[in-house]
Write a protein that holds these residues in place. Structure first.
Motif, PDB file in Angstrom:
ATOM      1  N   LEU A  26     -25.220   2.853  -3.318  1.00  0.00           N
ATOM      2  CA  LEU A  26     -24.498   1.627  -3.664  1.00  0.00           C
ATOM      3  C   LEU A  26     -25.479   0.467  -3.742  1.00  0.00           C
ATOM      4  O   LEU A  26     -26.503   0.472  -3.054  1.00  0.00           O
ATOM      5  CB  LEU A  26     -23.471   1.275  -2.580  1.00  0.00           C
ATOM      6  CG  LEU A  26     -22.364   2.268  -2.284  1.00  0.00           C
ATOM      7  CD1 LEU A  26     -21.596   1.821  -1.053  1.00  0.00           C
ATOM      8  CD2 LEU A  26     -21.437   2.372  -3.473  1.00  0.00           C
ATOM      9  N   SER A  27     -25.131  -0.541  -4.530  1.00  0.00           N
ATOM     10  CA  SER A  27     -25.906  -1.776  -4.489  1.00  0.00           C
ATOM     11  C   SER A  27     -25.645  -2.434  -3.135  1.00  0.00           C
ATOM     12  O   SER A  27     -24.633  -2.165  -2.480  1.00  0.00           O
ATOM     13  CB  SER A  27     -25.482  -2.706  -5.620  1.00  0.00           C
ATOM     14  OG  SER A  27     -24.153  -3.151  -5.404  1.00  0.00           O
TER      15      SER A  27
ATOM     16  N   TYR B 133     -22.131  -2.550  -0.867  1.00  0.00           N
ATOM     17  CA  TYR B 133     -22.128  -2.143   0.535  1.00  0.00           C
ATOM     18  C   TYR B 133     -21.621  -3.271   1.429  1.00  0.00           C
ATOM     19  O   TYR B 133     -20.800  -3.055   2.314  1.00  0.00           O
ATOM     20  CB  TYR B 133     -23.536  -1.717   0.959  1.00  0.00           C
ATOM     21  CG  TYR B 133     -23.632  -1.430   2.432  1.00  0.00           C
ATOM     22  CD1 TYR B 133     -23.135  -0.227   2.957  1.00  0.00           C
ATOM     23  CD2 TYR B 133     -24.193  -2.346   3.309  1.00  0.00           C
ATOM     24  CE1 TYR B 133     -23.210   0.033   4.312  1.00  0.00           C
ATOM     25  CE2 TYR B 133     -24.265  -2.087   4.662  1.00  0.00           C
ATOM     26  CZ  TYR B 133     -23.770  -0.897   5.157  1.00  0.00           C
ATOM     27  OH  TYR B 133     -23.839  -0.636   6.500  1.00  0.00           O
ATOM     28  N   GLN B 134     -22.085  -4.488   1.181  1.00  0.00           N
ATOM     29  CA  GLN B 134     -21.662  -5.628   1.993  1.00  0.00           C
ATOM     30  C   GLN B 134     -20.178  -5.916   1.812  1.00  0.00           C
ATOM     31  O   GLN B 134     -19.505  -6.285   2.768  1.00  0.00           O
ATOM     32  CB  GLN B 134     -22.505  -6.866   1.664  1.00  0.00           C
ATOM     33  CG  GLN B 134     -23.909  -6.746   2.195  1.00  0.00           C
ATOM     34  CD  GLN B 134     -24.841  -7.842   1.721  1.00  0.00           C
ATOM     35  OE1 GLN B 134     -24.616  -8.482   0.693  1.00  0.00           O
ATOM     36  NE2 GLN B 134     -25.907  -8.059   2.463  1.00  0.00           N
ATOM     37  N   ARG B 135     -19.659  -5.740   0.599  1.00  0.00           N
ATOM     38  CA  ARG B 135     -18.219  -5.912   0.389  1.00  0.00           C
ATOM     39  C   ARG B 135     -17.437  -4.896   1.202  1.00  0.00           C
ATOM     40  O   ARG B 135     -16.381  -5.202   1.753  1.00  0.00           O
ATOM     41  CB  ARG B 135     -17.861  -5.778  -1.094  1.00  0.00           C
ATOM     42  CG  ARG B 135     -18.092  -7.017  -1.902  1.00  0.00           C
ATOM     43  CD  ARG B 135     -17.424  -6.933  -3.261  1.00  0.00           C
ATOM     44  NE  ARG B 135     -17.704  -5.716  -4.011  1.00  0.00           N
ATOM     45  CZ  ARG B 135     -18.725  -5.559  -4.855  1.00  0.00           C
ATOM     46  NH1 ARG B 135     -19.572  -6.537  -5.049  1.00  0.00           N
ATOM     47  NH2 ARG B 135     -18.894  -4.419  -5.496  1.00  0.00           N
ATOM     48  N   LEU B 136     -17.928  -3.687   1.283  1.00  0.00           N
ATOM     49  CA  LEU B 136     -17.235  -2.635   2.034  1.00  0.00           C
ATOM     50  C   LEU B 136     -17.288  -2.857   3.540  1.00  0.00           C
ATOM     51  O   LEU B 136     -16.357  -2.489   4.255  1.00  0.00           O
ATOM     52  CB  LEU B 136     -17.840  -1.265   1.716  1.00  0.00           C
ATOM     53  CG  LEU B 136     -17.526  -0.688   0.352  1.00  0.00           C
ATOM     54  CD1 LEU B 136     -18.348   0.572   0.130  1.00  0.00           C
ATOM     55  CD2 LEU B 136     -16.051  -0.393   0.215  1.00  0.00           C
ATOM     56  N   THR B 137     -18.365  -3.425   4.018  1.00  0.00           N
ATOM     57  CA  THR B 137     -18.560  -3.517   5.466  1.00  0.00           C
ATOM     58  C   THR B 137     -18.395  -4.914   6.048  1.00  0.00           C
ATOM     59  O   THR B 137     -18.388  -5.066   7.264  1.00  0.00           O
ATOM     60  CB  THR B 137     -19.964  -3.016   5.850  1.00  0.00           C
ATOM     61  OG1 THR B 137     -20.943  -3.831   5.200  1.00  0.00           O
ATOM     62  CG2 THR B 137     -20.143  -1.557   5.478  1.00  0.00           C
TER      63      THR B 137
END
Length: 84
Positions: free
Chosen positions: A40-41, A45-49
């Motif tokens: 993932l970009s 990743y930051q959006r998911l976590t």
């Protein structure tokens, strides 16, 4: 959002292709034909976590119509609600 699938060999031989594809969507990396890893970009990743998504945010997500979910019928409400 596009989804790319690469074999482990393809990933090892052309990592720059995998990184470019990850900018457009997840990249599934397979081992012997079976998904083993996801690239993932950092933004994805930051959006998911970054935080928990509440129901309103989840319903406002783009591509929500593409998500298929089969909820089993609920039998837990066997009696009428008491509002007294």
């Amino acid at each position: 959002m596009s989804i790319t699938t690469l074999s482990s060999r393809e990933f090892n031989q052309d990592t720059s292709r995998a990184k470019k594809a990850a900018a457009e969507g997840p990249v599934f990396i397979t081992d012997r034909g079976r998904p083993a890893h996801v690239l993932l970009s950092i933004e994805a990743y930051q959006r998911l976590t970054s935080r928990r998504t509440n129901l309103a945010d989840a319903l406002a997500m783009p591509d929500l119509a593409d998500i298929e979910e089969d909820f089993p019928p609920s039998r837990s409400l066997s009696r009428a609600a008491d509002f007294s």
